[in-house]
Design a protein around this motif. Structure first.
Motif, PDB file in Angstrom:
ATOM      1  N   ASN A  44      48.616  45.086  47.541  1.00 12.72           N
ATOM      2  CA  ASN A  44      48.835  45.312  46.104  1.00 12.72           C
ATOM      3  C   ASN A  44      48.605  44.074  45.260  1.00 12.72           C
ATOM      4  O   ASN A  44      49.158  43.945  44.174  1.00 12.72           O
ATOM      5  N   ARG A  45      47.800  43.133  45.735  1.00 10.30           N
ATOM      6  CA  ARG A  45      47.370  41.997  44.918  1.00 10.30           C
ATOM      7  C   ARG A  45      45.910  42.228  44.560  1.00 10.30           C
ATOM      8  O   ARG A  45      45.139  42.774  45.336  1.00 10.30           O
ATOM      9  N   THR A  70      49.320  41.243  40.284  1.00  9.15           N
ATOM     10  CA  THR A  70      49.970  42.313  41.047  1.00  9.15           C
ATOM     11  C   THR A  70      49.836  43.661  40.364  1.00  9.15           C
ATOM     12  O   THR A  70      50.314  44.654  40.884  1.00  9.15           O
TER      13      THR A  70
END
Length: 74
Positions: free
Chosen positions: A52-53, A18
């Motif tokens: 957002n990974r 992340t």
């Protein structure tokens, strides 16, 4: 796909994270796996990545390349 263009084997890592950092122990998909000399390894797995990974990859040699083929559903 993980491709090794060298005449010697290499190791690789694939993880999900992340942040822009190193994945934690629970986030690795492959860790210290081997790709043989002049060979390609293919993974066919389904992973859902939230925003957002990041997919993080690394190898023991600069002769190893990584390719990911993705589908975005919106």
């Amino acid at each position: 796909a993980i491709c090794n263009t060298a005449s010697t084997a290499a190791t690789y890592r694939i993880g999900l994270d992340t942040t822009a950092g190193t994945p934690e122990a629970s986030e690795w998909i492959a860790f210290g796996a081997t790709v043989a000399a002049n060979d390609t390894v293919f993974f066919t797995i389904g992973i859902t990545l939230s925003p957002n990974r990041f997919i993080r990859v690394s190898s023991s040699a600069n002769t190893v390349t990584f390719s990911a083929f993705l589908t975005e559903i919106s």
